[in-house]
Structure formats: structure tokens, C-alpha cells
Design a protein around this motif. Structure first.
Motif, PDB file in Angstrom:
ATOM      1  N   PRO A  23      12.426 -16.545   7.171  1.00 32.65           N
ATOM      2  CA  PRO A  23      12.265 -15.950   5.839  1.00 32.65           C
ATOM      3  C   PRO A  23      10.923 -16.254   5.177  1.00 32.65           C
ATOM      4  N   ALA A  24      10.369 -17.435   5.408  1.00 30.39           N
ATOM      5  CA  ALA A  24       9.106 -17.797   4.754  1.00 30.39           C
ATOM      6  C   ALA A  24       7.964 -16.879   5.176  1.00 30.39           C
ATOM      7  N   LEU A  25       8.054 -16.317   6.365  1.00 27.57           N
ATOM      8  CA  LEU A  25       7.004 -15.438   6.880  1.00 27.57           C
ATOM      9  C   LEU A  25       6.835 -14.192   6.002  1.00 27.57           C
ATOM     10  N   ILE A  26       7.914 -13.703   5.451  1.00 24.84           N
ATOM     11  CA  ILE A  26       7.886 -12.467   4.663  1.00 24.84           C
ATOM     12  C   ILE A  26       7.140 -12.656   3.347  1.00 24.84           C
ATOM     13  N   TRP A  27       7.368 -13.761   2.677  1.00 25.63           N
ATOM     14  CA  TRP A  27       6.752 -13.974   1.370  1.00 25.63           C
ATOM     15  C   TRP A  27       5.409 -14.686   1.434  1.00 25.63           C
ATOM     16  N   LYS A  28       5.066 -15.261   2.576  1.00 25.15           N
ATOM     17  CA  LYS A  28       3.835 -16.061   2.689  1.00 25.15           C
ATOM     18  C   LYS A  28       2.577 -15.298   2.268  1.00 25.15           C
ATOM     19  N   PRO A  29       2.392 -14.026   2.674  1.00 26.32           N
ATOM     20  CA  PRO A  29       1.159 -13.333   2.278  1.00 26.32           C
ATOM     21  C   PRO A  29       0.973 -13.211   0.762  1.00 26.32           C
ATOM     22  N   PHE A  30       2.067 -13.398   0.008  1.00 27.70           N
ATOM     23  CA  PHE A  30       2.004 -13.243  -1.442  1.00 27.70           C
ATOM     24  C   PHE A  30       1.975 -14.578  -2.173  1.00 27.70           C
ATOM     25  N   ALA A  91      -0.469  -2.468 -10.605  1.00 29.60           N
ATOM     26  CA  ALA A  91      -1.919  -2.328 -10.761  1.00 29.60           C
ATOM     27  C   ALA A  91      -2.294  -2.022 -12.208  1.00 29.60           C
ATOM     28  N   LEU A  92      -1.383  -1.437 -12.952  1.00 35.89           N
ATOM     29  CA  LEU A  92      -1.643  -1.157 -14.364  1.00 35.89           C
ATOM     30  C   LEU A  92      -1.404  -2.383 -15.236  1.00 35.89           C
ATOM     31  N   VAL A  93      -0.588  -3.306 -14.760  1.00 40.15           N
ATOM     32  CA  VAL A  93      -0.186  -4.464 -15.553  1.00 40.15           C
ATOM     33  C   VAL A  93      -0.996  -5.718 -15.224  1.00 40.15           C
ATOM     34  N   GLU A  94      -1.310  -5.901 -13.952  1.00 37.42           N
ATOM     35  CA  GLU A  94      -1.979  -7.126 -13.488  1.00 37.42           C
ATOM     36  C   GLU A  94      -3.423  -6.819 -13.072  1.00 37.42           C
ATOM     37  N   LEU A  95      -4.245  -7.812 -13.118  1.00 35.41           N
ATOM     38  CA  LEU A  95      -5.629  -7.663 -12.690  1.00 35.41           C
ATOM     39  C   LEU A  95      -5.710  -7.754 -11.168  1.00 35.41           C
ATOM     40  N   LYS A  96      -6.318  -6.779 -10.554  1.00 33.47           N
ATOM     41  CA  LYS A  96      -6.574  -6.753  -9.114  1.00 33.47           C
ATOM     42  C   LYS A  96      -5.321  -6.889  -8.226  1.00 33.47           C
ATOM     43  N   PRO A  97      -4.218  -6.229  -8.558  1.00 36.67           N
ATOM     44  CA  PRO A  97      -3.002  -6.430  -7.776  1.00 36.67           C
ATOM     45  C   PRO A  97      -2.999  -5.734  -6.417  1.00 36.67           C
ATOM     46  N   LEU A  98      -3.879  -4.798  -6.203  1.00 32.05           N
ATOM     47  CA  LEU A  98      -3.871  -4.070  -4.932  1.00 32.05           C
ATOM     48  C   LEU A  98      -4.936  -4.559  -3.964  1.00 32.05           C
ATOM     49  N   LEU A  99      -5.515  -5.721  -4.252  1.00 39.44           N
ATOM     50  CA  LEU A  99      -6.449  -6.311  -3.302  1.00 39.44           C
ATOM     51  C   LEU A  99      -5.663  -7.137  -2.293  1.00 39.44           C
ATOM     52  N   GLY A 100      -6.154  -7.236  -1.101  1.00 40.57           N
ATOM     53  CA  GLY A 100      -5.503  -8.068  -0.091  1.00 40.57           C
ATOM     54  C   GLY A 100      -4.190  -7.483   0.396  1.00 40.57           C
ATOM     55  N   TRP A 101      -3.213  -8.358   0.603  1.00 38.87           N
ATOM     56  CA  TRP A 101      -1.930  -7.943   1.167  1.00 38.87           C
ATOM     57  C   TRP A 101      -1.191  -6.907   0.330  1.00 38.87           C
ATOM     58  N   GLY A 103      -2.334  -4.493  -1.464  1.00 39.17           N
ATOM     59  CA  GLY A 103      -2.971  -3.202  -1.191  1.00 39.17           C
ATOM     60  C   GLY A 103      -2.671  -2.701   0.207  1.00 39.17           C
ATOM     61  N   PHE A 104      -2.671  -3.621   1.167  1.00 40.89           N
ATOM     62  CA  PHE A 104      -2.323  -3.249   2.538  1.00 40.89           C
ATOM     63  C   PHE A 104      -0.905  -2.692   2.596  1.00 40.89           C
ATOM     64  N   PHE A 105       0.035  -3.387   1.954  1.00 36.41           N
ATOM     65  CA  PHE A 105       1.420  -2.916   1.992  1.00 36.41           C
ATOM     66  C   PHE A 105       1.617  -1.642   1.182  1.00 36.41           C
ATOM     67  N   PHE A 106       0.815  -1.446   0.134  1.00 32.66           N
ATOM     68  CA  PHE A 106       0.846  -0.166  -0.586  1.00 32.66           C
ATOM     69  C   PHE A 106       0.508   0.976   0.371  1.00 32.66           C
ATOM     70  N   LEU A 107      -0.554   0.790   1.156  1.00 31.44           N
ATOM     71  CA  LEU A 107      -0.951   1.829   2.116  1.00 31.44           C
ATOM     72  C   LEU A 107       0.100   2.039   3.195  1.00 31.44           C
ATOM     73  N   VAL A 108       0.685   0.941   3.674  1.00 33.77           N
ATOM     74  CA  VAL A 108       1.743   1.045   4.698  1.00 33.77           C
ATOM     75  C   VAL A 108       2.933   1.810   4.137  1.00 33.77           C
ATOM     76  N   GLU A 109       3.393   1.437   2.958  1.00 35.39           N
ATOM     77  CA  GLU A 109       4.566   2.093   2.366  1.00 35.39           C
ATOM     78  C   GLU A 109       4.306   3.574   2.096  1.00 35.39           C
ATOM     79  N   ALA A 110       3.177   3.872   1.519  1.00 38.02           N
ATOM     80  CA  ALA A 110       2.841   5.275   1.242  1.00 38.02           C
ATOM     81  C   ALA A 110       2.689   6.057   2.545  1.00 38.02           C
ATOM     82  N   GLY A 111       2.046   5.449   3.526  1.00 38.85           N
ATOM     83  CA  GLY A 111       1.858   6.125   4.820  1.00 38.85           C
ATOM     84  C   GLY A 111       3.161   6.373   5.541  1.00 38.85           C
TER      85      GLY A 111
END
Length: 120
Positions: A23-30, A91-101, A103-111
């Protein structure tokens, strides 16, 4: 099986298996660590059980009637789209929320959502 549907099913199966086993693997990038049994249980349920259930549903839908298959593909695409939309709200609420992981998961989910809609 349609290649696009298989890609999405494999993604969910991989996420689900990883969440159940480690389980720790899933949340580690965040930067989050599930340090209690309750937190690990939550990861196993939401990411593990859900991921494997969605993977199984996608595999089952491939050999089902066209109406059922289309319903499953649209439903999973909407779920993935909702995840990506949640990241945009972040991304509207937090500063720079789509940088790093994130943003990567945003692209994966949308794709992946797009793949399922195209596969219909």
C-alpha cells in the motif's frame, strides 16, 4: 480484446495489485505514507479492490453484448475523467499542483479516458 481496453484494464490491474501487496507504494509519489493499519486498509480497498474490480469488469465487458460493453467503457471513462477533473480543480486551489507526479497522473487519467471513448 481491443488493445485500448486491454491497456486500461492492465493499468487498473497493476494499480490494484500494487495497492494490495504494498500500500505504501501507491501514496509514496505524493509524499504520504499509510502508517496505520486503517490507512493501509483504505489504500487496499480504494486502490487495490477497486482497481482489480475495474480491470475484471473491463475484461468481462470485452466479450459481452455491445450495449453492456459500451456502458462499461463509458462508465470507466467518466470515472477516469472525474479523477483528471479533480486534479484540475486542485490546480485552481493549490499552487503548482500539476507539477511532478500529479501532472503525470492527470495525463494518464485523461489519456486512458480518451482511449476508452475511442474504443467504443
Amino acid at each position: 480484446m481491443n488493445v485500448a481496453v486491454a491497456v486500461v484494464a492492465i493499468f487498473f490491474a497493476g494499480m490494484g495489485f500494487a495497492a494490495l501487496v504494498k500500500p505504501a507504494l501507491i501514496w509514496k509519489p505524493f509524499g504520504v505514507a499509510p502508517t496505520t493499519p486503517a490507512a493501509r486498509n483504505e489504500v487496499r480497498a480504494v486502490y487495490g479492490g477497486f482497481g482489480l474490480a475495474i480491470a475484471a469488469l473491463l475484461f468481462a465487458a470485452d466479450s459481452a453484448t455491445a450495449g453492456f460493453r459500451d456502458g462499461v467503457l463509458v462508465s470507466v471513462a467518466v470515472a477516469l475523467g472525474g479523477m483528471a477533473a479533480g486534479r484540475l480543480v486542485g490546480a485552481l486551489v493549490e499552487l503548482k499542483p500539476l507539477l511532478g507526479w500529479p501532472g503525470f497522473f492527470f495525463l494518464v487519467e485523461a489519456g486512458l479516458a480518451g482511449l476508452l471513448l475511442i474504443a467504443r
